[in-house]
Design a protein around this motif. Structure first.
Motif, PDB file in Angstrom:
ATOM      1  N   SER A   1      61.280  80.638  92.885  1.00 17.16           N
ATOM      2  CA  SER A   1      61.649  79.321  92.350  1.00 17.16           C
ATOM      3  C   SER A   1      62.794  78.709  93.144  1.00 17.16           C
ATOM      4  O   SER A   1      62.801  77.499  93.418  1.00 17.16           O
ATOM      5  CB  SER A   1      62.039  79.460  90.880  1.00 17.16           C
ATOM      6  OG  SER A   1      60.992  80.008  90.121  1.00 17.16           O
ATOM      7  N   ALA A   2      63.763  79.533  93.528  1.00 19.09           N
ATOM      8  CA  ALA A   2      64.877  79.029  94.318  1.00 19.09           C
ATOM      9  C   ALA A   2      64.415  78.503  95.665  1.00 19.09           C
ATOM     10  O   ALA A   2      64.954  77.504  96.175  1.00 19.09           O
ATOM     11  CB  ALA A   2      65.919  80.129  94.516  1.00 19.09           C
ATOM     12  N   LEU A   3      63.432  79.139  96.254  1.00 20.86           N
ATOM     13  CA  LEU A   3      62.942  78.707  97.564  1.00 20.86           C
ATOM     14  C   LEU A   3      61.992  77.522  97.452  1.00 20.86           C
ATOM     15  O   LEU A   3      62.076  76.552  98.214  1.00 20.86           O
ATOM     16  CB  LEU A   3      62.246  79.880  98.255  1.00 20.86           C
ATOM     17  CG  LEU A   3      61.748  79.654  99.686  1.00 20.86           C
ATOM     18  CD1 LEU A   3      62.904  79.321 100.615  1.00 20.86           C
ATOM     19  CD2 LEU A   3      61.005  80.882 100.191  1.00 20.86           C
ATOM     20  N   VAL A   4      61.069  77.589  96.478  1.00 25.60           N
ATOM     21  CA  VAL A   4      60.031  76.558  96.347  1.00 25.60           C
ATOM     22  C   VAL A   4      60.624  75.236  95.885  1.00 25.60           C
ATOM     23  O   VAL A   4      60.280  74.176  96.399  1.00 25.60           O
ATOM     24  CB  VAL A   4      58.935  77.042  95.375  1.00 25.60           C
ATOM     25  CG1 VAL A   4      58.032  75.894  94.964  1.00 25.60           C
ATOM     26  CG2 VAL A   4      58.115  78.147  96.019  1.00 25.60           C
TER      27      VAL A   4
ATOM     28  N   LEU B   1      47.821  72.513 108.792  1.00 20.54           N
ATOM     29  CA  LEU B   1      48.023  73.962 108.839  1.00 20.54           C
ATOM     30  C   LEU B   1      49.225  74.363 107.985  1.00 20.54           C
ATOM     31  O   LEU B   1      49.138  75.253 107.133  1.00 20.54           O
ATOM     32  CB  LEU B   1      48.213  74.408 110.288  1.00 20.54           C
ATOM     33  CG  LEU B   1      47.041  74.182 111.239  1.00 20.54           C
ATOM     34  CD1 LEU B   1      47.433  74.561 112.662  1.00 20.54           C
ATOM     35  CD2 LEU B   1      45.827  74.973 110.790  1.00 20.54           C
ATOM     36  N   GLY B   2      50.349  73.680 108.188  1.00 17.52           N
ATOM     37  CA  GLY B   2      51.515  73.963 107.372  1.00 17.52           C
ATOM     38  C   GLY B   2      51.352  73.503 105.934  1.00 17.52           C
ATOM     39  O   GLY B   2      51.790  74.176 104.989  1.00 17.52           O
ATOM     40  N   TRP B   3      50.712  72.359 105.742  1.00  9.56           N
ATOM     41  CA  TRP B   3      50.502  71.793 104.406  1.00  9.56           C
ATOM     42  C   TRP B   3      49.634  72.719 103.550  1.00  9.56           C
ATOM     43  O   TRP B   3      49.975  73.051 102.410  1.00  9.56           O
ATOM     44  CB  TRP B   3      49.858  70.420 104.556  1.00  9.56           C
ATOM     45  CG  TRP B   3      49.799  69.593 103.326  1.00  9.56           C
ATOM     46  CD1 TRP B   3      48.798  69.578 102.408  1.00  9.56           C
ATOM     47  CD2 TRP B   3      50.764  68.637 102.865  1.00  9.56           C
ATOM     48  NE1 TRP B   3      49.075  68.682 101.408  1.00  9.56           N
ATOM     49  CE2 TRP B   3      50.273  68.097 101.671  1.00  9.56           C
ATOM     50  CE3 TRP B   3      51.989  68.204 103.355  1.00  9.56           C
ATOM     51  CZ2 TRP B   3      50.970  67.127 100.956  1.00  9.56           C
ATOM     52  CZ3 TRP B   3      52.671  67.238 102.636  1.00  9.56           C
ATOM     53  CH2 TRP B   3      52.175  66.705 101.459  1.00  9.56           C
TER      54      TRP B   3
ATOM     55  N   THR C   1      59.787  69.507  98.569  1.00 12.13           N
ATOM     56  CA  THR C   1      60.344  68.532  99.497  1.00 12.13           C
ATOM     57  C   THR C   1      59.383  68.192 100.634  1.00 12.13           C
ATOM     58  O   THR C   1      59.693  67.297 101.427  1.00 12.13           O
ATOM     59  CB  THR C   1      61.654  69.065 100.097  1.00 12.13           C
ATOM     60  OG1 THR C   1      61.398  70.318 100.753  1.00 12.13           O
ATOM     61  CG2 THR C   1      62.696  69.284  99.019  1.00 12.13           C
ATOM     62  N   ALA C   2      58.232  68.878 100.714  1.00 14.40           N
ATOM     63  CA  ALA C   2      57.280  68.588 101.782  1.00 14.40           C
ATOM     64  C   ALA C   2      56.723  67.181 101.648  1.00 14.40           C
ATOM     65  O   ALA C   2      56.531  66.473 102.650  1.00 14.40           O
ATOM     66  CB  ALA C   2      56.149  69.614 101.766  1.00 14.40           C
ATOM     67  N   GLY C   3      56.463  66.735 100.412  1.00 15.77           N
ATOM     68  CA  GLY C   3      55.952  65.380 100.218  1.00 15.77           C
ATOM     69  C   GLY C   3      56.975  64.320 100.594  1.00 15.77           C
ATOM     70  O   GLY C   3      56.643  63.314 101.230  1.00 15.77           O
ATOM     71  N   VAL C   4      58.240  64.544 100.220  1.00 26.04           N
ATOM     72  CA  VAL C   4      59.300  63.602 100.593  1.00 26.04           C
ATOM     73  C   VAL C   4      59.448  63.538 102.109  1.00 26.04           C
ATOM     74  O   VAL C   4      59.589  62.464 102.703  1.00 26.04           O
ATOM     75  CB  VAL C   4      60.619  64.002  99.920  1.00 26.04           C
ATOM     76  CG1 VAL C   4      61.727  63.025 100.284  1.00 26.04           C
ATOM     77  CG2 VAL C   4      60.457  64.060  98.410  1.00 26.04           C
TER      78      VAL C   4
ATOM     79  N   MET D   1      56.444  76.135 106.308  1.00 24.79           N
ATOM     80  CA  MET D   1      57.350  74.998 106.177  1.00 24.79           C
ATOM     81  C   MET D   1      57.894  74.572 107.528  1.00 24.79           C
ATOM     82  O   MET D   1      58.000  73.372 107.818  1.00 24.79           O
ATOM     83  CB  MET D   1      58.498  75.373 105.229  1.00 24.79           C
ATOM     84  CG  MET D   1      59.358  74.184 104.833  1.00 24.79           C
ATOM     85  SD  MET D   1      58.413  72.973 103.901  1.00 24.79           S
ATOM     86  CE  MET D   1      59.478  71.535 104.040  1.00 24.79           C
ATOM     87  N   ASN D   2      58.237  75.512 108.388  1.00 23.09           N
ATOM     88  CA  ASN D   2      58.721  75.154 109.722  1.00 23.09           C
ATOM     89  C   ASN D   2      57.631  74.510 110.557  1.00 23.09           C
ATOM     90  O   ASN D   2      57.908  73.609 111.356  1.00 23.09           O
ATOM     91  CB  ASN D   2      59.266  76.399 110.419  1.00 23.09           C
ATOM     92  CG  ASN D   2      60.686  76.730 110.005  1.00 23.09           C
ATOM     93  OD1 ASN D   2      61.639  76.104 110.435  1.00 23.09           O
ATOM     94  ND2 ASN D   2      60.818  77.719 109.131  1.00 23.09           N
ATOM     95  N   LEU D   3      56.394  74.950 110.391  1.00 22.08           N
ATOM     96  CA  LEU D   3      55.284  74.301 111.092  1.00 22.08           C
ATOM     97  C   LEU D   3      55.125  72.859 110.633  1.00 22.08           C
ATOM     98  O   LEU D   3      54.869  71.959 111.447  1.00 22.08           O
ATOM     99  CB  LEU D   3      53.994  75.087 110.849  1.00 22.08           C
ATOM    100  CG  LEU D   3      52.741  74.610 111.578  1.00 22.08           C
ATOM    101  CD1 LEU D   3      52.928  74.694 113.089  1.00 22.08           C
ATOM    102  CD2 LEU D   3      51.527  75.427 111.150  1.00 22.08           C
ATOM    103  N   LEU D   4      55.293  72.619 109.343  1.00 23.24           N
ATOM    104  CA  LEU D   4      55.202  71.254 108.830  1.00 23.24           C
ATOM    105  C   LEU D   4      56.362  70.397 109.326  1.00 23.24           C
ATOM    106  O   LEU D   4      56.204  69.193 109.553  1.00 23.24           O
ATOM    107  CB  LEU D   4      55.177  71.295 107.305  1.00 23.24           C
ATOM    108  CG  LEU D   4      54.969  69.994 106.533  1.00 23.24           C
ATOM    109  CD1 LEU D   4      54.126  70.273 105.299  1.00 23.24           C
ATOM    110  CD2 LEU D   4      56.287  69.374 106.092  1.00 23.24           C
TER     111      LEU D   4
END
Length: 602
Positions: free
Chosen positions: A217-220, A119-121, A227-230, A105-108
């Motif tokens: 679930s709390a993290l994802v 890579l992050g995705w 939230t990666a798509g947003v 997630m930080n890489l993304l």
């Protein structure tokens, strides 16, 4: 020491993530947010065909604050896992997956290039599959396959967008994309982001991913995968401005997802699925906000949503853990007396979710509603957003009425446990963020985006719609069950099934694909491709080798037969060629006689 050796991995991971969060907040927020500066760092690997192959890293107020929140929530989840996963044998493997998820997630977040962002995705997709199937049963495997297949669609669309970006020789997004394929590239990126954020029609995988452990679930479902798509759409917003049609589609799909998920959450009985559907509803609200032209407010809501949604999941996980793994809302009840700390924080997170004034959710949701009123949007979209905002209070009250204030229909009190100190500390950290997060962030976003001026009537409508869900609480407390049965009894199955999105994006697509794959395997892999492929070539080569071996056996009878067959073949070819030659000459002479051009006998 034995306990520390077994639980050392989650403790050390949480301490490390908290230290990174504090360091990034102290130095990053002061150096980037307070000074108002942004940095773009690039490392060039090589230069080929007029294109620089580089690794860019962007450091601005969005990436720094987002990474800080990801580390804060991940540290709280790791600390929560110390008690929740205490009976897990492979706790180190679990924490390794969590840290891989945080790293992806930080890489993304920090890499603004579509090539290197893969890579992050892809890291998020692979690690999320491993976390969803962590319990290793059929339900988890089915949910994991649905999750990874939906994410692979987004991966393929991003790869296609990269292929079309070859025309520009530049893969950094956020800049204006002009040319013949600009609209197509924007559409590919937006649809790819919709798959990761579970927008219609890719909504089935998000509730199915509840098969993962509650810390996952709390993290994802708070600050990472969904939230990666947003975040990708927000980062790509500078290019999306050149394609207003794509933004219009995005706003309409987000509004539909908002209403669909809100209505489904109002008819669901599983505690974790209600929270998952509320996440889906808030993701639709973020996508709508980006589509109508307020990406900065969408980022603000993304951050505040991450805080109180992670808190909501952790409170639900604590309740499920200490009530004997019960998450059916028809059985839960009386949590406020049995688990007072978790029940109180559940009330706090639900109030933040529905936009209670002066909590974190209030600031961002109020800005979104004001932007919808003051923007140049259609009347139907504004009505849909107002309905979605009212539904958020309805399903928040359902969580409280089922779990905290309702009557318990479970077993005896021996099934209940005592709240763990690790869980209480992790929940307390996120509770402080849910209370003060919006207040601390509003100065940054108001200074960036300015104010939206809305009249008194608009403010009154926003307040009325936001708190209209209190009618549900009044009806439930008065016990008017006949009214609710008549009102939503016939639509209950349709609404609770997410408008049959599971059948459309799950059973239909996956079923057609699997049946097509079996048919292709039977008809092609084991059929025609075997005849013309491996087995057929093997049979032809075997026959040829057998004939060659027979021809070289050295017998007089064999040589005589071969000679006679060769002579017959040569004579047959000679006669056939002679016949064709004379027939062609006869046709030429006949045509010359008809035209009167023949000067010699044919």
């Amino acid at each position: 020491m034995k306990v520390l050796g077994r639980l050392g991995a989650p403790l050390l991971s949480s301490i490390f993530l908290f230290c990174v969060c504090v360091g990034m907040w102290v130095f990053g927020v002061y150096g980037v947010v307070c000074l108002g500066e942004s940095y773009l760092i690039e490392w060039q690997f090589f230069f080929l065909c007029g294109v620089d192959w580089t690794l860019p890293v962007i450091v601005d107020y969005v990436s720094v604050i987002f990474s800080c929140f990801v580390c804060l929530i991940s540290g709280s989840v790791c600390l929560f896992s110390v008690s929740y996963m205490d009976s897990e044998v492979f706790i180190r493997r679990f924490m390794l997956l969590i840290m891989g998820f945080v790293g992806s997630m930080n890489l993304l977040i920090f890499v603004p290039s579509l090539v290197t962002i893969l890579l992050g995705w892809d890291g998020l997709g692979i690690v999320s599959f491993a976390l969803v199937i962590y319990y290793q049963n059929k339900k988890s495997l089915a949910a994991g396959m649905l999750t990874v297949l939906a994410n692979r669609i987004g991966d393929a669309l991003l790869i296609l967008a990269i292929c079309f970006l070859v025309n520009w020789g530049e893969w950094r997004f956020g800049f204006s994309v002009l040319g013949n394929f600009s609209m197509l590239i924007c559409l590919l990126v937006v649809v790819g982001a919709m798959t990761k954020s579970a927008q219609i029609p890719f909504s089935a995988w998000l509730p199915a991913a509840m098969a993962a452990p509650t810390p996952v679930s709390a993290l994802v479902h708070s600050s990472t995968l969904v939230t990666a798509g947003v975040y990708l759409v927000i980062r790509f917003y500078g290019s999306l401005l050149g394609s207003p049609e794509v933004l219009g589609v995005l706003s309409k799909v987000g509004a539909l997802t908002l209403v669909m998920a809100g209505l489904s959450a109002c008819c669901e009985v599983d505690l974790k699925k209600i929270i998952a559907l509320s996440t889906l509803s808030q993701l639709g609200l973020m996508m709508f906000t980006v589509g109508v032209g307020y990406p900065v407010i969408a980022v603000f809501h993304l951050f505040t949503h991450a805080l109180f949604k992670a808190l909501l999941f952790l409170c639900a996980g604590s309740i499920i853990h200490f009530t004997g793994d019960v998450q059916d809302g028809r059985i839960l009840g009386g949590i406020g007396r049995l688990l007072p700390f978790s029940g109180g924080c559940l009330v706090l997170s639900s109030a933040t979710l529905c936009g209670m004034p002066f909590l974190s959710g209030f600031y961002s949701k109020d800005l979104i509603l004001e932007g919808a009123f003051s923007g140049l949007n259609g009347g139907l979209e504004v009505v849909i957003v107002l309905v979605g905002a009212g539904l958020s209070l309805v399903y928040s009250l359902r969580i409280l009425l089922m779990g905290v204030f309702g009557q318990s229909f479970g077993g005896c009190l021996l099934m209940f446990g005592v709240e763990s100190g690790y869980m209480m500390v992790s929940i307390l950290i996120l509770s402080i963020g849910a209370i003060l997060g919006g207040y601390l962030l509003q100065g940054v976003w108001v200074s960036v985006s300015g104010f939206d001026v809305v009249g008194t009537f608009g403010k009154a409508v926003i307040v009325a719609i936001t708190f209209m869900g209190l009618l549900y609480g009044v009806i439930s407390n008065l016990g008017v069950w006949k009214f609710s049965q008549v009102l939503i009894g016939g639509l209950g199955r349709f609404l609770s099934s997410m408008w049959f999105m599971g059948m459309i994006s799950g059973s239909l697509v996956a079923g057609v694909g699997l049946k097509g794959g079996v048919l292709a395997h039977l008809q092609l892999d084991q059929g025609w491709m075997e005849v013309f492929g491996g087995q057929g070539v093997f049979s032809v080569l075997g026959g040829g080798i057998s004939g060659s071996y027979l021809a070289q056996s050295g017998g007089l009878l064999v040589f005589t037969r071969i000679f006679l067959v060769t002579v017959v073949l040569v004579l047959s070819c000679f006669f056939i060629l002679s016949y064709l030659r004379w027939s062609f000459l006869g046709d030429d002479c006949k045509s010359l006689r008809l035209r009167g051009e023949s000067r010699m006998p044919c």
